[in-house]
Scaffold this motif. Sequence first.
Motif, PDB file in Angstrom:
ATOM      1  N   SER A  43       0.830  -1.210   0.000  1.00  0.00           N
ATOM      2  CA  SER A  43       0.000   0.000   0.000  1.00  0.00           C
ATOM      3  C   SER A  43       0.861   1.254   0.000  1.00  0.00           C
ATOM      4  N   ARG A  44       2.127   1.107   0.332  1.00  0.00           N
ATOM      5  CA  ARG A  44       3.033   2.262   0.304  1.00  0.00           C
ATOM      6  C   ARG A  44       3.324   2.691  -1.131  1.00  0.00           C
ATOM      7  N   THR A  45       3.546   1.716  -2.017  1.00  0.00           N
ATOM      8  CA  THR A  45       3.858   2.032  -3.417  1.00  0.00           C
ATOM      9  C   THR A  45       2.629   1.963  -4.314  1.00  0.00           C
ATOM     10  N   GLY A  46       1.590   1.225  -3.875  1.00  0.00           N
ATOM     11  CA  GLY A  46       0.386   1.084  -4.685  1.00  0.00           C
ATOM     12  C   GLY A  46       0.589   0.193  -5.898  1.00  0.00           C
ATOM     13  N   ALA A  47       1.581  -0.698  -5.843  1.00  0.00           N
ATOM     14  CA  ALA A  47       1.888  -1.528  -7.009  1.00  0.00           C
ATOM     15  C   ALA A  47       2.238  -2.955  -6.583  1.00  0.00           C
ATOM     16  N   TRP A  48       2.092  -3.871  -7.549  1.00  0.00           N
ATOM     17  CA  TRP A  48       2.483  -5.267  -7.365  1.00  0.00           C
ATOM     18  C   TRP A  48       3.920  -5.452  -7.839  1.00  0.00           C
ATOM     19  N   ASN A  49       4.651  -6.340  -7.158  1.00  0.00           N
ATOM     20  CA  ASN A  49       6.003  -6.708  -7.584  1.00  0.00           C
ATOM     21  C   ASN A  49       6.181  -8.210  -7.457  1.00  0.00           C
ATOM     22  N   ARG A  50       6.867  -8.794  -8.415  1.00  0.00           N
ATOM     23  CA  ARG A  50       7.157 -10.224  -8.395  1.00  0.00           C
ATOM     24  C   ARG A  50       8.495 -10.470  -7.730  1.00  0.00           C
ATOM     25  N   ARG A  51       8.523 -11.440  -6.805  1.00  0.00           N
ATOM     26  CA  ARG A  51       9.760 -11.810  -6.134  1.00  0.00           C
ATOM     27  C   ARG A  51       9.919 -13.330  -6.191  1.00  0.00           C
ATOM     28  N   GLU A  52      11.079 -13.792  -6.628  1.00  0.00           N
ATOM     29  CA  GLU A  52      11.362 -15.223  -6.704  1.00  0.00           C
ATOM     30  C   GLU A  52      11.937 -15.714  -5.377  1.00  0.00           C
TER      31      GLU A  52
END
Length: 413
Positions: A218-227
Amino acid sequence: MEESNPAKKEEEEEEKKKAGTTNLPAAAAVPAVLTDDLIVEILSRVPARSVHRFKCVSPSWRDLIADPGNRKKLPQTLAGFLYDTYHRVNPDVREFHFASVSATAGAAPPVDPSLPFLPRDEHHLYVAHVDTCNGLLLCLAHMAPASSPSSTDMVESHYVVCNPATARWVDLPPHPKAPASVMARLAFDPAVSPHFHVLQFAKTDQEECITGVDIYSSRTGAWNRRETTRSVEKFNLYFDATSVFFRGMLHLLGWLQPMNLEADVDAVLVAVDMDGQVWETMRVPSRGISFGKIGLSQGCLHYATTPLGDVGRNTVIASVWYMKDYDSKEWVLKHTVCKNELGGITSVDYKVAAIHPDCDTIFLDSCEVDILASYDMQRREFRHIRHLEKYMACVFLPYVPFFSDSLAGADGQ
């Protein structure tokens, strides 16, 4: 110099004691000396369980603690569980319910499971409850495509995070699509930050392993993929199990790959931080094939198991451990519950549904007879809570009210 008189001294001491009991404020009158603001300030610093018990001090304390204006300052305890049932006609649709654990008869439920404050339009089919964490609720809103609102063949969905106590919500951006079904979990700790995270794992075949996670902040408002990191052991996850957010990491139940059904050490807790950079696997106690449940209680991770396939009056319903030292990952057996401890109700098979966050109580459910019950491990007391609806799902989401108006990125109220 005045001579010492033991008899006179004894008489004086006795007079002092009498004076103390008659002239000083009585113990019961001491709270009257404190202002309401000072009482609330003191109560805000004690555990939620104690605040709940202090309602019995006096009617004025009860009203003070229940006052909506003071709720934001006081810690709250477990109010009950959100759970769902399969629709009798359409199994793809769920119906949602709330089971209160309060002993107060006739008390209004603290949450409406239909979440009436969320916006609806003609395209909405239903809103599913996915996960809870420290007062926030993660939902998945299912919608029919705008081009064909009457068709449910191509259902679209997006996540919503809301606070049922304040009717505030956040619509998340479209989540990453996966070829298979997904599992999402919520991570939120208001004592650390007003921001929350949603972690989405793609479901794999039983013989495969989890390779990564999609994280919304919620801080960035975006999704990120992490392996997953190379140092972590290969694992898969139980998609129907609840999670625990603790020490900045989300903890989930899983097993090591390749699976070995005969090995007790295959069951693990998987932990991942909110940046997706740190992954850990931790062994959990095991006594053969069993149904496991994790929880956070009194500041410690807890793990409970119910053996599968065991029968008889002395059948173990649950073995409950707590992690005494998180750094060394040391588990200590707290209690073992047998069927004959449940009073006269010995013909029903139970399993652990949840662990109380503030005291030594576990919750038990039986799909066999649709009952939710509690068991106090200290007092060894069994209590029937309620009969559940038919076609019940197996996951109970604990709900602890959170009365703060703060919700990072809130769209509405």
